[in-house]
Motif scaffolding. Structure first.
Motif, short mmCIF file in Angstrom:
data_model
loop_
_atom_site.label_atom_id
_atom_site.label_comp_id
_atom_site.label_asym_id
_atom_site.label_seq_id
_atom_site.Cartn_x
_atom_site.Cartn_y
_atom_site.Cartn_z
N LYS A 48 24.25 -3.62 21.64
CA LYS A 48 23.80 -4.94 22.06
C LYS A 48 22.30 -5.13 21.83
CE LYS A 48 27.34 -5.77 25.60
NZ LYS A 48 27.59 -6.01 27.05
N GLN A 49 21.55 -4.07 22.02
CA GLN A 49 20.10 -4.18 21.86
C GLN A 49 19.72 -4.47 20.41
OE1 GLN A 49 18.94 -0.29 23.30
NE2 GLN A 49 18.71 0.51 21.22
N THR A 50 20.59 -4.05 19.46
CA THR A 50 20.35 -4.38 18.06
C THR A 50 20.54 -5.87 17.82
OG1 THR A 50 21.11 -2.19 17.36
CG2 THR A 50 21.07 -3.91 15.68
N LEU A 51 21.60 -6.42 18.40
CA LEU A 51 21.90 -7.84 18.20
C LEU A 51 20.92 -8.75 18.92
CD1 LEU A 51 25.79 -7.67 18.60
CD2 LEU A 51 24.47 -7.66 16.48
N THR A 52 20.27 -8.23 19.95
CA THR A 52 19.33 -9.05 20.74
C THR A 52 17.88 -8.75 20.39
OG1 THR A 52 19.39 -7.44 22.55
CG2 THR A 52 20.95 -9.27 22.66
N LYS A 53 17.67 -8.09 19.24
CA LYS A 53 16.31 -7.69 18.86
C LYS A 53 15.37 -8.88 18.72
CE LYS A 53 13.93 -4.70 15.55
NZ LYS A 53 14.12 -3.74 14.43
N TYR A 54 15.90 -9.99 18.18
CA TYR A 54 15.09 -11.19 18.00
C TYR A 54 15.63 -12.30 18.90
CZ TYR A 54 13.46 -8.68 13.88
OH TYR A 54 12.94 -7.73 13.04
N PRO A 55 14.82 -12.84 19.78
CA PRO A 55 15.29 -13.89 20.70
C PRO A 55 15.57 -15.21 19.98
CG PRO A 55 12.92 -13.59 20.90
CD PRO A 55 13.41 -12.50 20.00
N ASP A 56 16.35 -16.04 20.65
CA ASP A 56 16.67 -17.37 20.13
C ASP A 56 17.35 -17.33 18.76
OD1 ASP A 56 15.47 -18.52 22.43
OD2 ASP A 56 13.50 -18.38 21.48
N THR A 57 18.19 -16.32 18.56
CA THR A 57 18.99 -16.25 17.35
C THR A 57 20.47 -16.39 17.72
OG1 THR A 57 19.18 -13.83 17.46
CG2 THR A 57 17.31 -14.74 16.23
N LEU A 59 23.06 -14.40 17.17
CA LEU A 59 23.67 -13.18 17.74
C LEU A 59 23.14 -12.89 19.14
CD1 LEU A 59 23.58 -11.02 14.50
CD2 LEU A 59 25.61 -11.99 15.59
N GLU A 60 21.86 -13.13 19.36
CA GLU A 60 21.30 -12.95 20.70
C GLU A 60 21.96 -13.92 21.67
OE1 GLU A 60 18.76 -13.97 24.08
OE2 GLU A 60 19.00 -15.24 22.30
N GLY A 61 22.24 -15.11 21.20
CA GLY A 61 22.89 -16.11 22.03
C GLY A 61 24.30 -15.72 22.43
N ILE A 62 25.02 -15.07 21.50
CA ILE A 62 26.39 -14.61 21.81
C ILE A 62 26.36 -13.52 22.87
CG2 ILE A 62 28.36 -13.34 20.87
CD1 ILE A 62 28.04 -14.84 18.30
N VAL A 63 25.48 -12.54 22.69
CA VAL A 63 25.41 -11.40 23.61
C VAL A 63 25.04 -11.86 25.02
CG1 VAL A 63 24.20 -9.24 24.13
CG2 VAL A 63 24.85 -9.77 21.78
N ASN A 64 24.11 -12.78 25.12
CA ASN A 64 23.62 -13.22 26.43
C ASN A 64 24.35 -14.45 26.96
OD1 ASN A 64 21.69 -11.16 26.62
ND2 ASN A 64 20.23 -12.32 25.38
N HIS A 88 24.06 -6.56 5.39
CA HIS A 88 22.62 -6.69 5.13
C HIS A 88 21.92 -7.37 6.30
CE1 HIS A 88 23.67 -5.36 1.18
NE2 HIS A 88 24.34 -6.46 0.89
N VAL A 89 22.61 -8.30 6.96
CA VAL A 89 22.06 -8.94 8.15
C VAL A 89 21.88 -7.90 9.25
CG1 VAL A 89 22.49 -10.66 9.96
CG2 VAL A 89 23.10 -11.17 7.58
N ALA A 114 21.23 -15.93 6.55
CA ALA A 114 20.03 -15.82 7.39
C ALA A 114 19.79 -17.12 8.15
CB ALA A 114 18.81 -15.49 6.53
N GLU A 115 20.04 -18.24 7.49
CA GLU A 115 19.86 -19.54 8.14
C GLU A 115 20.90 -19.73 9.25
OE1 GLU A 115 19.93 -24.31 6.96
OE2 GLU A 115 19.96 -22.79 5.40
N PHE A 116 22.14 -19.33 8.96
CA PHE A 116 23.20 -19.50 9.97
C PHE A 116 22.91 -18.65 11.21
CE2 PHE A 116 27.04 -17.94 12.03
CZ PHE A 116 27.69 -19.13 12.34
N PHE A 117 22.48 -17.40 11.01
CA PHE A 117 22.22 -16.51 12.14
C PHE A 117 20.84 -16.74 12.76
CE2 PHE A 117 25.58 -14.08 9.91
CZ PHE A 117 26.46 -13.91 10.98
N GLN A 118 20.11 -17.73 12.22
CA GLN A 118 18.81 -18.16 12.77
C GLN A 118 17.79 -17.02 12.78
OE1 GLN A 118 19.96 -19.69 16.60
NE2 GLN A 118 21.25 -21.29 15.74
#
Length: 259
Positions: A48-57, A59-64, A88-89, A114-118
């Motif tokens: 989870k910490q990998t997916l939440t590495k960058y806020p307001d993205t 994947l971070e939104g899904i995890v949180n 690659h993402v 990259a645009e889709f995953f913000q």
């Protein structure tokens, strides 16, 4: 003395249970930090910490719980995107930089991901990479297919890019008594040249066939047609002016391609 032994045994029993509880808690914690994503039919397991590495993205939104995401039949989060490109993402999230394999040519598709995953950082690196590639001059690739229409001379395929020659060789295999023997090396002159000096048809039933199609290759014209079709699929442009009097493109003496 007996009381001391009993006491020690109870202490060991307590320590064993305590350690087991700690191990169980650590196992639960480890599982709770992992996530399985189904991206376009490809499963990825990551922390989870990998997916939440960058806020307001995304994947971070899904995890949180900020973004609602559907589940597949197995209860995994399902994201309807390119499953192959997602590696690659995910590697960008793990490494903090864009690392792509040599010869990667899907910059535009990756930019869309990259645009889709913000992921602004990923988008910027893809854009920078694409701009550098546009400025770098590419080596021109030449392909020549010559046919003397003579079994003693045969069909010659030359390309200054060995990978195209490798593709031709991987497409054609020798069949001997229902056994695949691979490409006959007697036709391989070098990494850039193949020359079919004759068409294989021996008393033992040996044949050249097109791999995956199980099509018997019984003439040099068939091999020539296969090379032409593969060249067009690989993005080569035909430079030779065709002579209508000769009929089909297969009957031309020499064909020159460029990419």
């Amino acid at each position: 003395m007996e009381r001391k032994i009993i006491r020690r045994e109870k202490e060991k029993e307590y320590e064993g249970k305590h350690n087991s509880l700690e191990d169980a808690e650590q196992g639960k914690h480890c599982k709770s930090t992992l996530m399985t994503l189904n991206v376009g039919g490809y499963l990825y397991i990551t922390q989870k910490q990998t997916l939440t590495k960058y806020p307001d993205t995304f994947l971070e939104g899904i995890v949180n719980g900020k973004i609602l995401c559907p589940f597949d039949a197995d209860g995994h989060y399902f994201i309807d995107r390119d499953g192959l490109l997602f590696r690659h993402v995910l590697n960008f999230l793990r490494n903090g930089e864009l690392l792509l394999p040599e010869g990667f040519r899907e910059n535009q598709l990756l930019a869309q991901e990259a645009e889709f995953f913000q992921l602004k950082g990923l988008a910027e690196e893809v854009k920078s990479r694409w701009e550098k590639e546009q400025l770098t001059p590419r080596e021109t690739t030449f392909l020549e297919i010559t046919d003397n229409h003579d079994r003693s001379q045969g069909l010659r395929i030359f390309c200054n890019a060995p990978d195209f020659i490798s593709k031709i060789k991987s497409r054609i295999v020798l069949v001997s008594k229902s056994r695949l023997d691979g490409f006959p090396e007697e036709f391989s002159i070098s990494s850039n040249i193949i020359q079919f000096k004759y068409f294989i048809k021996s008393e033992n039933g040996t044949r050249l066939v097109l791999k995956e199609d199980n099509t018997f290759v019984c003439t040099l014209e068939t091999l020539k047609f296969e090379a032409i079709m593969m060249a067009l699929k690989c993005g080569f442009r035909l430079l030779t002016s065709l002579d209508c009097s000769k009929g089909s493109i297969v009957h031309s003496d020499a064909l020159h391609f460029i990419k």
